[in-house]
Design an enzyme around this catalytic site. Structure first.
Site, PDB file in Angstrom:
ATOM      1  N   TRP A   1      36.813   1.937  39.131  1.00 57.36           N
ATOM      2  CA  TRP A   1      37.263   3.534  38.104  1.00 57.36           C
ATOM      3  C   TRP A   1      37.829   3.418  36.802  1.00 57.36           C
ATOM      4  O   TRP A   1      38.327   2.538  36.150  1.00 57.36           O
ATOM      5  CB  TRP A   1      37.543   5.100  39.252  1.00 57.36           C
ATOM      6  CG  TRP A   1      36.647   4.601  40.113  1.00 57.36           C
ATOM      7  CD1 TRP A   1      34.970   4.535  40.501  1.00 57.36           C
ATOM      8  CD2 TRP A   1      37.510   5.672  41.659  1.00 57.36           C
ATOM      9  NE1 TRP A   1      35.004   4.719  42.334  1.00 57.36           N
ATOM     10  CE2 TRP A   1      36.323   4.823  42.240  1.00 57.36           C
ATOM     11  CE3 TRP A   1      38.424   5.831  41.426  1.00 57.36           C
ATOM     12  CZ2 TRP A   1      36.199   6.245  43.125  1.00 57.36           C
ATOM     13  CZ3 TRP A   1      38.412   6.427  42.921  1.00 57.36           C
ATOM     14  CH2 TRP A   1      37.625   6.531  44.024  1.00 57.36           C
TER      15      TRP A   1
ATOM     16  N   ALA B   1      49.601  18.206  33.882  1.00 59.63           N
ATOM     17  CA  ALA B   1      50.074  17.399  35.167  1.00 59.63           C
ATOM     18  C   ALA B   1      49.144  17.445  36.554  1.00 59.63           C
ATOM     19  O   ALA B   1      49.498  17.985  36.958  1.00 59.63           O
ATOM     20  CB  ALA B   1      51.334  16.380  35.160  1.00 59.63           C
TER      21      ALA B   1
ATOM     22  N   GLU C   1      38.440  18.463  33.484  1.00 59.17           N
ATOM     23  CA  GLU C   1      38.828  17.826  34.808  1.00 59.17           C
ATOM     24  C   GLU C   1      39.357  19.579  35.520  1.00 59.17           C
ATOM     25  O   GLU C   1      40.274  19.685  34.466  1.00 59.17           O
ATOM     26  CB  GLU C   1      39.426  17.146  35.631  1.00 59.17           C
ATOM     27  CG  GLU C   1      38.602  15.792  35.696  1.00 59.17           C
ATOM     28  CD  GLU C   1      39.952  14.973  36.715  1.00 59.17           C
ATOM     29  OE1 GLU C   1      39.584  13.620  36.667  1.00 59.17           O
ATOM     30  OE2 GLU C   1      41.006  14.925  36.267  1.00 59.17           O
TER      31      GLU C   1
END
Length: 718
Positions: free
Chosen positions: A308, A561, A615
């Protein structure tokens, strides 16, 4: 209440000023500081004035027969703007008969956030000389109790530099410190030294090492520079072909079993490459730019085991062969030249790239713009024609296409290193601000710098450049870096790492509500990253706030994070990634992830974004935690309802709600429905079905369904 003028006393509301850690000594009497005060003739303001003959300016005019006087009420203040942050060493208050019994002294670097350094309830009047130590642009006298029935009255309010006279200058130039490795082609054992750095940095994802590798002009044969975390490699020529590596500059992912999605915080810049195999490997994720590179061959963006990958950013580079995208989920390439591009996954965006694949979104997933509307290349360190270090500051291009160095030197300005304060271990925020106030630029050498006060950049065209992923950590919740609402500031190459006490912003540019245009000479933020958590417990309100009009944000990664130390919904809180209040702001290469509310929240008009990767926060504990009124979830990219003009190309948002896989997100993108707001090539993806999107943008676009990780897309909105 307004009172009439009088010949009797008036007490002046007092000086408030300074920074944390300020040392203050007070004496009463006729002592005076030496030298012309910093404050003399500068802009002064006040909470009130008694009448037209006693303005605030009279307290800083150098004339002891004129005065400022206030209304007869508490509290009152008098403030002077020094014009730039400077080292304040002494304040002298020459009171008229109406003085302050209780007052404070404050300093501020931005005119908004003040720190009390001195406070008294037994003011004596007369001439009070205060010895202080600190840095400020704004010094304020803040009176809380008058000694008489009149207002406050001051003949002279004098602010002096350290020692009461001129402060010793901060020296520009000097060596680059121990974490900068400088090689020329004759340097012995270059490969061994490169390997030693890589051994330390290969898997040091949250380590403390920081390194810059610099190659002097010439040819370097048979080397393979493997680049690990917090390592940058750069050529020292004015142009990329001044330094030729007959070998490789390599990023692979062997340390992580071939998974390149964690290969953050590294860079390569300003060199020519002749790869040994014909193809160089640069398998990176976010915060790993490939700039001003001339690759005579191909470029492979995936690991050797083709695992990935989640990058990435290329700018001002020429790759004569094919770029192999392979498993890269998304990539942005700007103002470059490529011999070909192998494939796309979810979101591959090109602007101003010669040889780029044709527009094809959603299949293939190419968003291709012929030019970049405003393009400014990053400043870089090089050796000038005298063999001395200098920083080259490239000029702005409009409607750019191809590399800036195609027809000779990149246009721009060269600044000698003597005009930079070289920030090294042991430097303090006070010294850094004193250097800025002195008119110096900043060159941060590789290291981690804790700051207990805001670094305030207020001078137009200041350059702040970091080497080797130089990292700034705020202490006690200060904003680590603020840029004034001025023309042409360049900030590049810094990692801003939040501390355990929440900072309201990690970087702020400009002032909210400004109407000043900077279109001819914009402030540019490049390769500036914000991290909240991962290296330890951390918190912030907003990662980056852009209030200055016409700012260009060229490649940033704003990251709350999702792994590492100090990570959890309530352990590393940060609500907003990028907040834009300025008008005509351009973002090229915008990465913003995992914030608890909006990852991008755009208030200004005329904004444009070329490429966005996101994300949503993995660790949202349940649906209620991300509920936005009646809306399920906060959009990744929000354009506020007051906005009438905005345009964006190539945007992707992915959800991976691992803490509660039942969470639903109404949409990835939320914008006002108006003709002036146009969005192009949007995608949302549910990673393995861990949460789902109901729509792509507003109530348009199909939902994501199931565990197959199939994107849902919208090509054009409205």
């Amino acid at each position: 209440m307004h009172v009439s003028a009088r010949s009797g006393p008036r007490a002046l509301g007092v000086l408030l000023s300074v920074l944390v850690g300020l040392t203050v000594a007070v004496s009463a009497g006729p002592a005076h500081a030496a030298g012309t005060p910093l404050s003399q003739g500068k802009t002064a303001t006040a909470s009130s004035q008694e009448n037209g003959g006693t303005p605030a300016s009279a307290a800083v005019d150098g004339d002891a027969t004129t005065r400022w006087s206030s209304a007869a009420a508490d509290p009152q203040w008098l403030q002077v703007d020094l014009g730039a942050v400077d080292a304040v060493g002494q304040v002298v208050v020459q009171w008229e008969a109406a003085y302050a019994k209780a007052y404070q002294i404050q300093l501020s670097t931005d005119g908004s956030n003040w720190t009390t350094a001195y406070s008294t309830t037994t003011g004596a009047g007369g001439t009070e000389t205060l010895t202080v130590t600190g840095n400020a642009r704004y010094v304020r006298l803040y009176g809380t109790q008058r000694a008489t029935g009149y207002g406050y009255s001051v003949y002279e309010f004098q602010v002096h530099t350290t020692g009461g006279g001129s402060t010793g200058p901060v020296q520009g130039g000097g060596d680059l410190g121990p974490n900068v490795l400088v090689f020329d082609p004759s340097t012995p054992n270059i490969q061994g030294q490169l390997d030693a750095v890589f051994q330390r940095q290969e898997s040091a994802q949250f380590g403390t090492g920081r390194y810059q590798i610099l190659l002097k002009p010439g040819a370097y044969n048979n080397i393979n520079a493997q680049i690990g975390f917090y390592t940058s490699i750069s050529g020292l020529g004015q142009d990329p072909d001044d330094v030729t590596v007959n070998g490789d500059i390599t990023v692979d992912a062997g340390w992580n079993a071939g998974n390149a999605t964690l290969n953050f915080w590294r860079s390569a810049e300003n060199m020519a490459l002749n790869p040994v195999s014909g193809t160089d490997r640069w398998a990176v994720a976010q915060a790993a730019p490939f700039r001003r590179m001339d690759v005579h061959g191909g470029l492979n963006l995936d690991s050797a085991s083709y695992g990935w990958a989640s990058g990435g950013y290329i700018a001002d580079s020429r790759i004569s062969g094919q770029v192999g995208n392979y498993a890269q989920q998304q990539y942005y390439t700007r103002d470059s030249s490529v011999g070909g591009w192998s494939n796309g996954v979810w979101n591959q965006v090109f602007s101003g790239v010669q040889g780029a694949p044709a527009q094809g979104f959603p299949n293939p997933t190419y968003t291709t713009l012929d030019t970049t509307p405003v393009s400014v290349e990053k400043p870089y360190l090089y050796l000038d024609n005298t063999g001395n270090y200098a920083v080259f500051v490239p000029s702005k291009r409009t409607n750019a296409r191809g590399v800036s160095w195609a027809n000779g030197h990149t246009p721009g300005t060269s600044l000698p290193l003597s005009r930079f304060y070289v920030v090294k271990a042991g430097a303090t925020a006070a010294t850094i601000n004193a250097a800025l106030a002195q008119g110096l630029n900043l060159l941060f050498t590789p290291g981690i710098y804790h700051v207990d006060q805001t670094i305030a950049v207020t001078r137009p065209d200041t350059v702040v450049l970091g080497l080797g992923e130089a990292t700034i950590v705020p202490d006690n919740g200060v904003v680590p870096l603020r840029v004034g609402d001025v023309d042409g500031v360049r900030v590049a190459g810094l990692l801003l790492d939040a501390g355990p006490v929440s900072s309201p912003q990690m970087i702020q540019v400009g002032a909210p509500g400004s109407t000043i245009s900077h279109g001819n000479d914009p402030t540019v933020i490049q390769d500036v990253y914000v991290r909240v958590g991962g290296a330890g417990k951390a918190a912030a309100g907003t990662a980056m706030e852009i209030d200055s009009n016409d700012t260009v944000v060229d490649h940033t990664w704003l990251w709350r994070a999702d792994h590492g130390d100090g990570v959890g919904w309530n352990d590393n809180p940060a609500d907003y990634g990028l907040v834009v209040r300025g008008n005509n702001v351009l973002a090229t290469g915008l990465f913003s992830e995992h914030f608890r509310k909006y990852d991008v929240d755009w208030f200004g008009n005329g904004g444009r974004t070329l490429f966005f990767q996101n994300e949503k926060a993995y660790d949202a504990p349940n649906q209620a935690a991300v509920q936005n009124g009646p809306t399920l979830g906060f959009a990744a990219y929000k354009v506020e309802n007051s906005v009438t003009s905005h345009e964006a190309w190539g945007l992707g948002s992915y959800c991976n709600y691992t803490a509660d896989k039942t969470i639903r997100q109404d949409h990835g993108f939320e914008v006002p429905v108006t003709a002036g707001v146009r969005m192009h090539d949007l995608t949302v993806v549910s990673l393995a079905g861990d949460g789902e999107y109901n729509h792509v943008i507003n109530d348009v676009g199909p939902p994501t369904v199931g565990t197959a990780t199939v994107p849902s897309t919208v090509t054009s909105y409205p």
